[in-house]
Design an enzyme around this catalytic site. Structure first.
Site, PDB file in Angstrom:
ATOM      1  N   CYS A 147      -5.964   2.106 -12.453  1.00 49.54           N
ATOM      2  CA  CYS A 147      -4.783   1.583 -13.153  1.00 49.54           C
ATOM      3  C   CYS A 147      -5.163   0.976 -14.504  1.00 49.54           C
ATOM      4  O   CYS A 147      -4.624   1.370 -15.547  1.00 49.54           O
ATOM      5  CB  CYS A 147      -4.047   0.584 -12.269  1.00 49.54           C
ATOM      6  SG  CYS A 147      -5.100  -0.658 -11.489  1.00 49.54           S
TER       7      CYS A 147
HETATM    8  N1  LIG Z   1      -2.948  -0.923  -6.140  1.00 46.42           N
HETATM    9  C1  LIG Z   1      -3.106  -0.352  -7.345  1.00 46.42           C
HETATM   10  O1  LIG Z   1      -2.488  -0.767  -8.344  1.00 46.42           O
HETATM   11  C2  LIG Z   1      -4.047   0.827  -7.492  1.00 46.42           C
HETATM   12  C3  LIG Z   1      -3.921   1.607  -8.656  1.00 46.42           C
HETATM   13  C4  LIG Z   1      -4.771   2.713  -8.826  1.00 46.42           C
HETATM   14  C5  LIG Z   1      -5.722   2.997  -7.853  1.00 46.42           C
HETATM   15  N2  LIG Z   1      -5.832   2.212  -6.731  1.00 46.42           N
HETATM   16  C6  LIG Z   1      -6.825   2.611  -5.719  1.00 46.42           C
HETATM   17  O2  LIG Z   1      -6.133   3.385  -4.736  1.00 46.42           O
HETATM   18  C7  LIG Z   1      -6.657   3.130  -3.434  1.00 46.42           C
HETATM   19  C8  LIG Z   1      -5.540   2.573  -2.557  1.00 46.42           C
HETATM   20  O3  LIG Z   1      -5.060   1.381  -3.153  1.00 46.42           O
HETATM   21  P1  LIG Z   1      -3.884   0.530  -2.510  1.00 46.42           P
HETATM   22  O4  LIG Z   1      -3.623  -0.590  -3.457  1.00 46.42           O
HETATM   23  O5  LIG Z   1      -2.780   1.388  -2.089  1.00 46.42           O
HETATM   24  O6  LIG Z   1      -4.624  -0.045  -1.217  1.00 46.42           O
HETATM   25  P2  LIG Z   1      -3.978  -0.675   0.105  1.00 46.42           P
HETATM   26  O7  LIG Z   1      -2.603  -1.157  -0.185  1.00 46.42           O
HETATM   27  O8  LIG Z   1      -4.971  -1.642   0.618  1.00 46.42           O
HETATM   28  O9  LIG Z   1      -3.857   0.571   1.107  1.00 46.42           O
HETATM   29  C9  LIG Z   1      -4.954   1.282   1.597  1.00 46.42           C
HETATM   30  C10 LIG Z   1      -4.580   1.887   2.936  1.00 46.42           C
HETATM   31  O10 LIG Z   1      -5.731   2.561   3.452  1.00 46.42           O
HETATM   32  C11 LIG Z   1      -5.787   2.401   4.882  1.00 46.42           C
HETATM   33  N3  LIG Z   1      -7.180   2.038   5.242  1.00 46.42           N
HETATM   34  C12 LIG Z   1      -7.784   0.839   5.109  1.00 46.42           C
HETATM   35  N4  LIG Z   1      -9.076   0.908   5.503  1.00 46.42           N
HETATM   36  C13 LIG Z   1      -9.268   2.181   5.925  1.00 46.42           C
HETATM   37  C14 LIG Z   1     -10.383   2.885   6.456  1.00 46.42           C
HETATM   38  N5  LIG Z   1     -11.567   2.277   6.621  1.00 46.42           N
HETATM   39  N6  LIG Z   1     -10.224   4.189   6.762  1.00 46.42           N
HETATM   40  C15 LIG Z   1      -9.053   4.807   6.595  1.00 46.42           C
HETATM   41  N7  LIG Z   1      -7.945   4.167   6.098  1.00 46.42           N
HETATM   42  C16 LIG Z   1      -8.068   2.889   5.763  1.00 46.42           C
HETATM   43  C17 LIG Z   1      -4.849   1.287   5.256  1.00 46.42           C
HETATM   44  O11 LIG Z   1      -3.860   1.859   6.098  1.00 46.42           O
HETATM   45  P3  LIG Z   1      -3.901   1.722   7.715  1.00 46.42           P
HETATM   46  O12 LIG Z   1      -4.455   0.378   8.037  1.00 46.42           O
HETATM   47  O13 LIG Z   1      -2.471   1.874   8.109  1.00 46.42           O
HETATM   48  O14 LIG Z   1      -4.772   2.822   8.174  1.00 46.42           O
HETATM   49  C18 LIG Z   1      -4.199   0.833   3.962  1.00 46.42           C
HETATM   50  O15 LIG Z   1      -2.787   0.739   4.068  1.00 46.42           O
HETATM   51  C19 LIG Z   1      -7.816   2.152  -3.628  1.00 46.42           C
HETATM   52  O16 LIG Z   1      -9.008   2.889  -3.726  1.00 46.42           O
HETATM   53  C20 LIG Z   1      -7.495   1.488  -4.968  1.00 46.42           C
HETATM   54  O17 LIG Z   1      -8.645   1.050  -5.640  1.00 46.42           O
HETATM   55  C21 LIG Z   1      -5.008   1.134  -6.536  1.00 46.42           C
END
Ligand SMILES: NC(=O)c1ccc[n+]([C@@H]2O[C@H](COP(=O)([O-])OP(=O)(O)OC[C@H]3O[C@@H](n4cnc5c(N)ncnc54)[C@H](OP(=O)(O)O)[C@@H]3O)[C@@H](O)[C@H]2O)c1
Length: 328
Positions: A147
């Site tokens: 982001c």
């Molecule tokens: N937030 C932002 O603004 C943003 C922007 C660009 C990129 N990103 C990147 O995109 C990715 C996701 O970000 P996010 O903010 O959406 O994260 P998040 O809200 O923490 O969601 C990640 C999801 O992955 C699942 N998870 C957690 N640990 C896991 C594991 N060990 N194995 C498989 N699934 C697992 C969880 O779902 P369950 O518990 O239901 O399985 C969780 O809901 C990250 O790498 C982040 O750096 C984030």
């Protein structure tokens, strides 16, 4: 195209499902979750009632290969490398929203993330795609930018020949993902303001890599801050050693459907809820300042991933993307 979303319960995964559910060329055929498997998505994401509200499942790569033509990964750092390499071994195209496939050099994984790459054999195959700067992606393993990296790269690319750029940025609490912790909990951010990772934010790695591939990398001193908003990124860049700057931005983004350039400062709220990026330029006797605002979850994440899907498939670039925000 039949698509799967792993990490569907997370902030980016949920936004992906929201966009893909209304996308005319896509059918969501799998939604992955480990800790919520067996529930319906709307039990975890109440905004998604009626939108692809199928069951959440803990699926392996073989099951996904049967059901999906392409899989989006919206998983934590380190996890995408494992899921991505299993899916590629089954021949499934992947768009990864995480950071595991963005950096080419293994040494940069250590420098910016403090660990060796989880799937080093796939780093050559991965295509880093920020479409306004890298064009339509071609390939079966697409690394979607971070982001802050999206806002920084769009801001810096037209002035990459500058001597030095000083950047201050703010981001909303959704940038930290769905799990609250003492450092990022919104109720603490709501009444506080702080800088974090000054001069050493991990997204500087992919920004420097992208600018280097285009020919020039300025010295970048970047200080991000945690702001008391839920979503949105706003960066302010002080650019030294260049002139005629607004024309450079107008030229660079003249053919871009999602980036607009304006003469003056910006309102971040105008892009929140959209997949657009706005860039504002102010040139005065005492220097040049460039502003950029995006929604971290859309142009900074899920929206850009759908933009990448559209371009990869040869569909219109903005198909299924929100372009007009709410106010407030
Ligand atoms: N937030 C932002 O603004 C943003 C922007 C660009 C990129 N990103 C990147 O995109 C990715 C996701 O970000 P996010 O903010 O959406 O994260 P998040 O809200 O923490 O969601 C990640 C999801 O992955 C699942 N998870 C957690 N640990 C896991 C594991 N060990 N194995 C498989 N699934 C697992 C969880 O779902 P369950 O518990 O239901 O399985 C969780 O809901 C990250 O790498 C982040 O750096 C984030």
């Amino acid at each position: 195209v039949r698509v799967g979303v792993l990490g569907a319960t997370g902030f980016l995964g949920g936004e992906l499902v929201r966009l893909l559910a209304e996308h005319p060329e896509v059918e969501i055929t799998a939604m992955g979750s480990r800790s919520n498997a067996g529930k319906r998505l709307s039990q975890v994401r109440p905004n998604l009632v009626g939108a692809a509200d199928g069951p959440l499942e803990d699926l392996d790569a073989a099951a996904l290969a049967d059901r999906c033509d392409l899989v989006f990964l919206a998983l934590p750092h380190g996890t995408s490398a494992l899921a991505g390499s299993a899916l590629r071994a089954h021949g499934v195209p992947v768009i990864d929203l995480g950071s595991d496939f963005r950096l080419k050099a293994p040494a940069d994984h250590v420098r910016y993330y403090g660990r060796t790459p989880g799937a080093p054999e796939l780093l050559d195959e991965a295509v880093y795609s920020l479409p306004e700067l890298t064009g339509a992606p071609v390939g079966d393993l697409i690394a979607n930018p971070g982001c802050f990296a999206t806002a920084l790269a769009l801001t810096l690319a037209p002035v990459a020949d500058a001597d030095r750029v000083l950047v201050s940025g703010i981001t909303g609490s959704s940038g930290s993902g769905i799990a609250p912790s003492a450092g990022v909990h919104h109720s603490l951010r709501r009444t506080d303001f702080k800088a974090y990772k000054p001069l050493r934010h991990q997204h500087l790695g992919e920004v420097r890599q992208l600018l280097a591939s285009r020919g020039a990398v300025p010295s970048i001193a970047f200080v991000p801050h945690s702001a008391p908003v839920a979503r949105g990124i706003h960066v302010t860049a002080f650019v030294e050693g260049v002139s005629g700057v607004i024309d450079r931005y107008r030229q660079a983004y003249a053919n871009s459907a999602l980036v607009s350039v304006t003469d003056g400062p910006l309102r971040m709220g105008a892009v929140v809820g959209t997949c657009r990026a706005e860039i504002g330029v102010v040139e005065g006797d005492d220097g040049v300042v460039v502003f950029c605002a995006i929604d971290n979850l859309l142009k900074g994440g899920s929206g850009q991933a759908v933009q990448n899907l559209n371009l990869r498939q040869g569909w219109p670039e903005t198909l299924g993307l929100p372009l007009i925000g709410g106010w407030p």
